[in-house]
Design an enzyme around this catalytic site. Sequence first.
Site, PDB file in Angstrom:
ATOM      1  N   HIS B 121     -94.702 -21.528  45.517  1.00 15.09           N
ATOM      2  CA  HIS B 121     -95.699 -21.857  46.427  1.00 15.09           C
ATOM      3  C   HIS B 121     -97.072 -21.074  45.567  1.00 15.09           C
ATOM      4  O   HIS B 121     -96.793 -20.132  44.913  1.00 15.09           O
ATOM      5  CB  HIS B 121     -95.454 -21.175  47.714  1.00 15.09           C
ATOM      6  CG  HIS B 121     -96.657 -21.420  48.524  1.00 15.09           C
ATOM      7  ND1 HIS B 121     -97.851 -20.900  48.659  1.00 15.09           N
ATOM      8  CD2 HIS B 121     -96.664 -22.203  49.797  1.00 15.09           C
ATOM      9  CE1 HIS B 121     -98.462 -21.141  49.816  1.00 15.09           C
ATOM     10  NE2 HIS B 121     -97.827 -22.246  50.357  1.00 15.09           N
ATOM     11  N   ASP B 198     -90.096 -14.026  47.761  1.00 17.11           N
ATOM     12  CA  ASP B 198     -91.283 -14.993  48.863  1.00 17.11           C
ATOM     13  C   ASP B 198     -90.200 -15.262  49.765  1.00 17.11           C
ATOM     14  O   ASP B 198     -89.688 -16.285  49.618  1.00 17.11           O
ATOM     15  CB  ASP B 198     -91.828 -15.845  48.177  1.00 17.11           C
ATOM     16  CG  ASP B 198     -92.752 -16.699  48.992  1.00 17.11           C
ATOM     17  OD1 ASP B 198     -92.575 -16.361  50.315  1.00 17.11           O
ATOM     18  OD2 ASP B 198     -93.544 -17.699  48.551  1.00 17.11           O
ATOM     19  N   GLN B 201     -89.798 -18.813  53.806  1.00 19.09           N
ATOM     20  CA  GLN B 201     -88.896 -19.762  54.327  1.00 19.09           C
ATOM     21  C   GLN B 201     -87.777 -19.199  54.513  1.00 19.09           C
ATOM     22  O   GLN B 201     -86.848 -19.891  55.257  1.00 19.09           O
ATOM     23  CB  GLN B 201     -89.134 -21.009  53.334  1.00 19.09           C
ATOM     24  CG  GLN B 201     -90.254 -21.889  53.164  1.00 19.09           C
ATOM     25  CD  GLN B 201     -90.981 -22.157  54.359  1.00 19.09           C
ATOM     26  OE1 GLN B 201     -90.268 -22.356  55.543  1.00 19.09           O
ATOM     27  NE2 GLN B 201     -92.243 -22.562  54.303  1.00 19.09           N
ATOM     28  N   LYS B 224     -94.169 -18.034  60.758  1.00 16.97           N
ATOM     29  CA  LYS B 224     -93.346 -19.109  60.772  1.00 16.97           C
ATOM     30  C   LYS B 224     -92.109 -18.762  61.130  1.00 16.97           C
ATOM     31  O   LYS B 224     -91.079 -19.592  61.112  1.00 16.97           O
ATOM     32  CB  LYS B 224     -93.151 -19.413  59.122  1.00 16.97           C
ATOM     33  CG  LYS B 224     -94.249 -19.881  58.385  1.00 16.97           C
ATOM     34  CD  LYS B 224     -93.932 -20.057  56.796  1.00 16.97           C
ATOM     35  CE  LYS B 224     -95.302 -19.979  55.742  1.00 16.97           C
ATOM     36  NZ  LYS B 224     -95.735 -21.275  55.622  1.00 16.97           N
ATOM     37  N   CYS B 362     -99.049 -26.937  48.755  1.00 17.18           N
ATOM     38  CA  CYS B 362     -99.147 -25.565  47.724  1.00 17.18           C
ATOM     39  C   CYS B 362     -98.074 -25.529  46.756  1.00 17.18           C
ATOM     40  O   CYS B 362     -98.076 -24.344  46.277  1.00 17.18           O
ATOM     41  CB  CYS B 362     -99.375 -24.374  48.643  1.00 17.18           C
ATOM     42  SG  CYS B 362    -100.748 -24.697  49.989  1.00 17.18           S
TER      43      CYS B 362
HETATM   44  C1  PLP Z   1     -92.717 -20.600  50.273  1.00 13.10           C
HETATM   45  C2  PLP Z   1     -93.867 -20.025  50.770  1.00 13.10           C
HETATM   46  N1  PLP Z   1     -94.521 -19.106  50.304  1.00 13.10           N
HETATM   47  C3  PLP Z   1     -95.549 -18.498  50.614  1.00 13.10           C
HETATM   48  C4  PLP Z   1     -96.346 -19.100  51.604  1.00 13.10           C
HETATM   49  C5  PLP Z   1     -97.837 -18.851  52.407  1.00 13.10           C
HETATM   50  O1  PLP Z   1     -97.732 -18.432  53.658  1.00 13.10           O
HETATM   51  P1  PLP Z   1     -98.852 -17.753  54.386  1.00 13.10           P
HETATM   52  O2  PLP Z   1    -100.193 -18.805  54.134  1.00 13.10           O
HETATM   53  O3  PLP Z   1     -98.601 -17.612  55.695  1.00 13.10           O
HETATM   54  O4  PLP Z   1     -99.502 -16.429  53.349  1.00 13.10           O
HETATM   55  C6  PLP Z   1     -95.915 -20.308  52.238  1.00 13.10           C
HETATM   56  C7  PLP Z   1     -96.461 -21.015  53.696  1.00 13.10           C
HETATM   57  O5  PLP Z   1     -97.175 -21.997  53.317  1.00 13.10           O
HETATM   58  C8  PLP Z   1     -94.506 -20.593  51.951  1.00 13.10           C
HETATM   59  O6  PLP Z   1     -93.846 -22.027  52.313  1.00 13.10           O
END
Ligand code: PLP
Lengths: 154, 405
Positions: B121, B198, B201, B224, B362
């Site tokens: 992401h 990270d 998920q 999430k 993203c």
């Molecule tokens: C794999 C992953 N990393 C990072 C993020 C970023 O999360 P947040 O926008 O809550 O910081 C997301 C969410 O969209 C994600 O799915």
Amino acid sequence: MDIKELYQEIVLDHGKNPRNKNKCVGFNKDAKGHNPLCGDKVHVYLKLDNNKKVEDISFEGEGCAISMASASIMTETIKGKEFNVAKKILEHFLNMLKEGSKLGINSLSEDQNTTMMSLSGVKRFPMRVKCATLAWHTFIHAAEDKNETVNTEK
Amino acid sequence: MDTKVIKSKFPIFKNKINGKPLIYLDSANSSQKPKTVIDRISKFYSKEFSNIGRSVHSLAVTATNRFEETRDLVKKFINAKSTEEIIFTKNATEAINLVASTYGEKFINKGDEILITELEHHANYVPWHFIRQRKGAIIKFAQCNEKGEVDIDEIKKLISNKTKIIAITHLSNVTGAIMPVKKIVDLANKKKIPVLVDGCQGAPHLKIDMQELGCDFYAISCHKMYGPTGVGVLYAKKKWLDVLPPYQGGGGMIEEVKKDQITFPGSPTKYEAGTLQTAEVVGFSESLKFIQDVGIKNIMQHEKEILEYGLNEIKKNNSVRVIGDPKDRGSIISFTIKGIHPHDIATILDEDGVAIRAGHHCCQILHEKMGIAASARASLGVYNSKSDIDVLSNAIKKCNKVFNT
Ligand SMILES: Cc1ncc(COP(=O)(O)O)c(C=O)c1O
């Protein structure tokens, strides 16, 4: 309302078989547009003559049916029009998308008005207005020699 | 699992969307919230609120206790060694930025390598890009294969004596691939390279145990996990927090302030500058309780069942291409439909109350790799049922009909 009001036959037709989707010969202006939220991208090529009349216009790009159809319809509608007239048409078009006003533009034929009106369903989908206007804003940028890429999020 | 009972705990499902029952398939983006979480926030503001850690009056003590109790719950939930290893941030993005910025500042120099994957992401790429720019470091991308997964050999291949950190997703938010995190950590440990996971998920869908995984950093977004927005968690091994510099400066994170010198306390205080999202953190305690009440094993079992059913149903439609086919997959189905742009899909599905996401999620690097600009994504939560999938499949057929494909 039926989803078909958004995806009218004319829109689907232009979306699937966009007109003037190429780099037109002898263009003297061009500009790029980008909608980073959806990834829609267009590149508008424009041939303006000395009297600021749109001699030729075309586009290349990738995106949803609404953005492609709108770009296609735009090129058909403003080819041969003075830039100032084209700007007026855009004004009417935006009013239709945002206020839901009826389209009856004197400088356009009945057919052309009908074709433009096929995009009126977008009004009920505020998230999609940007898709429908991207090519138009990019055209204005090209005509006015603005260098930066049109970005719907800026 | 009785999803009717589960759904009844989430007030949002009482609403109609475009006159239809809500079929929520966008939990990878953000999950819905159970009533207990919503009520907890309201109760906190009504009965217990005050700023934490700064005053000696009774409310401040209560609020501080509730806040710290949540930290303790998080510690237990992810099996960290101590609450000092639990830092509250505003989201996973901030948690990763915290590590990139502080670890990058101290340990990454010109020519050093940061190892990430093509699945990441933007939240696990852009912060490292900043360090690349600031320090003249190099980012290496472990390739993802046509199944949408990253083979451990790809990672092995790219590790060098210049590798300063490995930053990987636990579960891809596009292909659903579950990464062999434990194996990667073992590999990295041998070379003394820290690993950041990270866990955006991973945390909502997998059993996560920091002692078992052994990673150095783990980033979570609580929104999430059926929790409030505005709360993230950074788990970091204490040995790092002891040596890394502070991240943001301000109130709350200082020990002593003089005109010519400032000293800082230990973790987590050192990393929690300014007034925090107190009510949301306290609300998050109810999300953890919700997940524990249902049971993470049950959630995993249930989501696996729905995922398999979903993949099967969707693949029956010849015009649909599912993105990726990882061996180990969790709760995510990204797809395209021949001749229909994902945004048009999302609009048509929405008419039937089906909420999915369309775009690049993203993950532009991954989409480019897959040769597409965008995809549609249906992602699952504990509340989804087979009948949700049936509504989705029918709505996809409607796309075919509208577009004559
Ligand atoms: C794999 C992953 N990393 C990072 C993020 C970023 O999360 P947040 O926008 O809550 O910081 C997301 C969410 O969209 C994600 O799915």
